[in-house]
Design a protein around this motif. Sequence first.
Motif, PDB file in Angstrom:
ATOM      1  N   GLU A  24      24.732  58.903   3.962  1.00  0.00           N
ATOM      2  CA  GLU A  24      23.664  59.362   3.075  1.00  0.00           C
ATOM      3  C   GLU A  24      24.178  59.595   1.659  1.00  0.00           C
ATOM      4  O   GLU A  24      25.377  59.746   1.437  1.00  0.00           O
ATOM      5  CB  GLU A  24      23.054  60.663   3.623  1.00  0.00           C
ATOM      6  CG  GLU A  24      22.353  60.490   4.962  1.00  0.00           C
ATOM      7  CD  GLU A  24      21.202  59.514   4.884  1.00  0.00           C
ATOM      8  OE1 GLU A  24      20.307  59.728   4.043  1.00  0.00           O
ATOM      9  OE2 GLU A  24      21.190  58.542   5.658  1.00  0.00           O
ATOM     10  N   LYS A  25      23.254  59.671   0.712  1.00  0.00           N
ATOM     11  CA  LYS A  25      23.599  59.973  -0.683  1.00  0.00           C
ATOM     12  C   LYS A  25      23.490  61.457  -1.003  1.00  0.00           C
ATOM     13  O   LYS A  25      24.151  61.954  -1.906  1.00  0.00           O
ATOM     14  CB  LYS A  25      22.689  59.194  -1.634  1.00  0.00           C
ATOM     15  CG  LYS A  25      22.966  57.699  -1.683  1.00  0.00           C
ATOM     16  CD  LYS A  25      22.082  57.036  -2.728  1.00  0.00           C
ATOM     17  CE  LYS A  25      22.380  55.543  -2.839  1.00  0.00           C
ATOM     18  NZ  LYS A  25      21.540  54.902  -3.893  1.00  0.00           N
ATOM     19  N   CYS A  43      14.571  60.313   9.955  1.00  0.00           N
ATOM     20  CA  CYS A  43      14.372  58.869   9.876  1.00  0.00           C
ATOM     21  C   CYS A  43      13.792  58.343  11.179  1.00  0.00           C
ATOM     22  O   CYS A  43      13.849  58.994  12.227  1.00  0.00           O
ATOM     23  CB  CYS A  43      15.698  58.158   9.575  1.00  0.00           C
ATOM     24  SG  CYS A  43      16.946  58.373  10.870  1.00  0.00           S
ATOM     25  N   GLN A  85      13.844  66.928   3.031  1.00  0.00           N
ATOM     26  CA  GLN A  85      12.579  66.563   2.402  1.00  0.00           C
ATOM     27  C   GLN A  85      11.660  67.779   2.304  1.00  0.00           C
ATOM     28  O   GLN A  85      11.363  68.425   3.312  1.00  0.00           O
ATOM     29  CB  GLN A  85      11.891  65.456   3.204  1.00  0.00           C
ATOM     30  CG  GLN A  85      12.653  64.140   3.196  1.00  0.00           C
ATOM     31  CD  GLN A  85      11.915  63.053   3.944  1.00  0.00           C
ATOM     32  OE1 GLN A  85      12.529  62.117   4.435  1.00  0.00           O
ATOM     33  NE2 GLN A  85      10.600  63.149   4.042  1.00  0.00           N
ATOM     34  N   ILE A 523       8.971  53.765 -12.056  1.00  0.00           N
ATOM     35  CA  ILE A 523       8.653  52.343 -11.932  1.00  0.00           C
ATOM     36  C   ILE A 523       7.486  52.062 -12.865  1.00  0.00           C
ATOM     37  O   ILE A 523       6.325  52.345 -12.534  1.00  0.00           O
ATOM     38  CB  ILE A 523       8.316  51.974 -10.484  1.00  0.00           C
ATOM     39  CG1 ILE A 523       9.457  52.384  -9.539  1.00  0.00           C
ATOM     40  CG2 ILE A 523       8.051  50.476 -10.360  1.00  0.00           C
ATOM     41  CD1 ILE A 523       9.142  52.178  -8.063  1.00  0.00           C
ATOM     42  N   LEU A 530       9.785  58.329  -9.001  1.00  0.00           N
ATOM     43  CA  LEU A 530      10.666  58.477  -7.842  1.00  0.00           C
ATOM     44  C   LEU A 530      11.166  59.909  -7.777  1.00  0.00           C
ATOM     45  O   LEU A 530      11.286  60.591  -8.794  1.00  0.00           O
ATOM     46  CB  LEU A 530      11.839  57.508  -7.936  1.00  0.00           C
ATOM     47  CG  LEU A 530      11.459  56.031  -7.942  1.00  0.00           C
ATOM     48  CD1 LEU A 530      12.701  55.167  -8.097  1.00  0.00           C
ATOM     49  CD2 LEU A 530      10.704  55.651  -6.664  1.00  0.00           C
ATOM     50  N   PRO A 537      18.757  55.180  -8.093  1.00  0.00           N
ATOM     51  CA  PRO A 537      17.499  55.829  -7.728  1.00  0.00           C
ATOM     52  C   PRO A 537      17.293  55.839  -6.226  1.00  0.00           C
ATOM     53  O   PRO A 537      17.672  54.905  -5.516  1.00  0.00           O
ATOM     54  CB  PRO A 537      16.441  54.976  -8.433  1.00  0.00           C
ATOM     55  CG  PRO A 537      17.092  53.650  -8.641  1.00  0.00           C
ATOM     56  CD  PRO A 537      18.556  53.930  -8.829  1.00  0.00           C
ATOM     57  N   GLY A 538      16.688  56.911  -5.716  1.00  0.00           N
ATOM     58  CA  GLY A 538      16.363  56.982  -4.303  1.00  0.00           C
ATOM     59  C   GLY A 538      15.172  56.108  -3.976  1.00  0.00           C
ATOM     60  O   GLY A 538      14.479  55.597  -4.869  1.00  0.00           O
ATOM     61  N   ASP A 539      14.907  55.940  -2.699  1.00  0.00           N
ATOM     62  CA  ASP A 539      13.794  55.075  -2.289  1.00  0.00           C
ATOM     63  C   ASP A 539      12.547  55.870  -1.917  1.00  0.00           C
ATOM     64  O   ASP A 539      11.566  55.308  -1.439  1.00  0.00           O
ATOM     65  CB  ASP A 539      14.205  54.182  -1.118  1.00  0.00           C
ATOM     66  CG  ASP A 539      14.753  54.974   0.068  1.00  0.00           C
ATOM     67  OD1 ASP A 539      14.715  56.217   0.009  1.00  0.00           O
ATOM     68  OD2 ASP A 539      15.218  54.345   1.032  1.00  0.00           O
ATOM     69  N   VAL A 540      12.590  57.196  -2.129  1.00  0.00           N
ATOM     70  CA  VAL A 540      11.427  58.039  -1.817  1.00  0.00           C
ATOM     71  C   VAL A 540      10.613  58.252  -3.083  1.00  0.00           C
ATOM     72  O   VAL A 540      11.141  58.684  -4.110  1.00  0.00           O
ATOM     73  CB  VAL A 540      11.875  59.399  -1.241  1.00  0.00           C
ATOM     74  CG1 VAL A 540      10.665  60.304  -1.015  1.00  0.00           C
ATOM     75  CG2 VAL A 540      12.653  59.202   0.057  1.00  0.00           C
ATOM     76  N   GLU A 541       9.325  57.938  -3.008  1.00  0.00           N
ATOM     77  CA  GLU A 541       8.456  58.171  -4.165  1.00  0.00           C
ATOM     78  C   GLU A 541       8.206  59.665  -4.346  1.00  0.00           C
ATOM     79  O   GLU A 541       8.326  60.457  -3.405  1.00  0.00           O
ATOM     80  CB  GLU A 541       7.128  57.428  -3.980  1.00  0.00           C
ATOM     81  CG  GLU A 541       7.292  55.917  -4.020  1.00  0.00           C
ATOM     82  CD  GLU A 541       5.954  55.189  -3.961  1.00  0.00           C
ATOM     83  OE1 GLU A 541       4.896  55.866  -3.989  1.00  0.00           O
ATOM     84  OE2 GLU A 541       5.971  53.948  -3.890  1.00  0.00           O
TER      85      GLU A 541
END
Length: 761
Positions: A24-25, A43, A85, A523, A530, A537-541
């Motif tokens: 993980e980051k 996940c 989260q 974006i 994001l 950048p993370g992939d969670v909006e």
Amino acid sequence: MATSSKSNEKKPVVQSELNRLSKEKSPYLLQHANNPVDWYPWCEEAFEKARNENKLIFLSAHESFENEAVAKIMNEHFVNVKETQPDVDRMYMLFVQSFSGSGGWPMSVFLTPELYRKTGFATLLKRMSELWKEQPDEMRKAGTNAIEQLREFITSRGESAKSIKLDMKTALKLYNHFDKMFDDEQGGFDGKSEPKFPTPVQLHFLLRYYYYILVDLERAYERLAIMSINEIRNRGASLGIDFKDCENEAQFLNKLKEVVTSRKQVAEKSLEMVNFTLKKIAMGGIHDHVGNGFHRYSTDRYWHVPHFEKMLYDQAQLLMSFVEAYAITKDQYFAEVARDIVTYVERDLRDPEGGFYSAEDADSYPHEGAKHKLGEVLFRSFQGAFCVWEMSEIKEILGDKNSEIFCWHYGVKPDGNVDPNKDIQGELKRKNVLIQRHTLEETAGHFNITSDQLKETLSESMKELAKYRVEKRPKPHRDDKILAAWNGLMITGLARAYDSLRDKKFLDLAEGAAKFLKEKMYILEKKVLLRSFREGPGDVEGFVDDYSYLIEGLLHLYQSSFNESYLSWAIDLQDRQNQLFYDEQSGGYYNVKEGTKDILLRLKDDHDGAEPSANSVSVSNLILLGNIANNLDYSTKAEQTLKYFAGRLNTVPYSMSAMVASLMLHIKGVKQIMVVGREQNPIVQQFIEVIQDRFIPNKTLLVAKPENELLLEKNEMVNAIVQGEFAKETDDNVPSVHICENFTCGMPISNVEELVDKLKY
């Protein structure tokens, strides 16, 4: 039942393989990559494993498990998920609070593979596993029923609030609560209880309540000046008082005097509670006197022994509080503390490209070469190895003369100054947490030196201790994840600091953070924000708080810089937030967008936690942005959101301080102040500085000129004034100020003295 405890056994763990968190980051997740527990992140892989192997999910937030015996049970019988989260946190925390009556972190819950919950921990691990094997259908049914009850509870909130009136009685109820709970010896609003949190949202409300009371009194005086006594008797509602029982002028004047005196006392008490609390916090050990900035909270009533973690959102909100207190009082102490916060954030939490990191950990190694970190037990084990001092250390670093003065001023004792009851693991034995025990005047008098000599001595001493700390002690781990929401809060604090303190660096830092977010975490073609950035950048909006906090920051930044690109971006973000999160049927904003995976309920936050609720901030944003951009839809959404939460506002306003502040803004309306002219003109700059220097929480400040294409397009009133003022462009155009309220603008003001008089309240 919910549990949030840790195993008492804390021993180093040697493990040959890292668990899945090593990929993980998130710095928080990476800290647990060496745990013997076979952790998964939140996940689909974890949920699929639970379904395939028919195991319960053990969900943990802000918790560490290093006991190998416990880890063995967990790995054998459960799929273990570690999450960060906020939407997941909120959903299951609301469940814990609703069904147990309390909640907090660390949070540990058991979920069925369908993500329903059954609570417990430690000694219940085996029993939970047995129950799942023996009675899976009953547990699924219990989870389903509980979720349905929670869904009905959430739905009923808005339905029951439709007929409730929105008025200032809610604010009075909240003020009375804080007045009752105020600790008049140590500050804060938890009475004499502990632990103690700074809670800037409460200070935010009280400062605004102070302001609006004084405004109401000033306007009442204006009305009284042109009304006869009989008119005032008949229109006493303008002051909220019934004068009909007054039989003569003397009785009327006495009653009026009583009312005015009483209301002024309430206003003064609101401000006094804030000022006193801020000074106690700044003098306390929760303030890092050597390294700047503030720790998370105090474990005691006296703001002395902190939980040593430092969070970006605390720095941002406290910066706003100290700046606003300074704007009202002009007390230089508040300005000094505000600069102290910025020093810390710029030095230790700023990414070279402009964004701000999330936090610094509480724990650290006590010295170079130390093998084990100091442990933590909730509210009772206080790491702080980087921050605490033994008296012998201070004497060695500072020398006898300076150390004597320093130790007396900051309460340093030979055997340490930490209450043993706050140090049950003995980590702070003989240690001192610096706390300002005396004022500068008291210390100067005690040592028979001047205040200037004392300030110089303390300043030199701090520099020496800071140098020693950096060179000799390992720094705490830094969470270098950049979050859109918390950066939005920081932008707001920095912009407000620039307005009041006029330090261009503060504006540069705010603009640097905004630039980072737009270039790295936005974006553009989709107009989607994001949530996070770390090594890319993370992939969670973004969630609703990412949007609302950033919009607030951009609104403040626009009114500090008058750069229309910030206004344009704020409008784009607000439109996207409305599209993704707004409930068109009932009002209010959901935390997550529709269709978010693995979220059983879309919640609408109303209560404040460490940060203000996103709905509260959104109401304020909609009102202000609706005023600037002349957008009726924004204003309507603000009112509908307030109406949705009216029931809660009426019954438990003390959990919704930020929402009550937004309610007051809705009731009192916006004061739109337009400076007509170009910023290069010295008179325009004088106007701007006079306006920004004052605490006017319901203002929007605009600089109106022909080049403002977006503003002129959006705001007809601004357009009309600009067209009139700039109809004949000449070099000797005299700048002016227009103050507009309720869609009506006053006569143009063309000199600073008149402006100062008009801005009194």
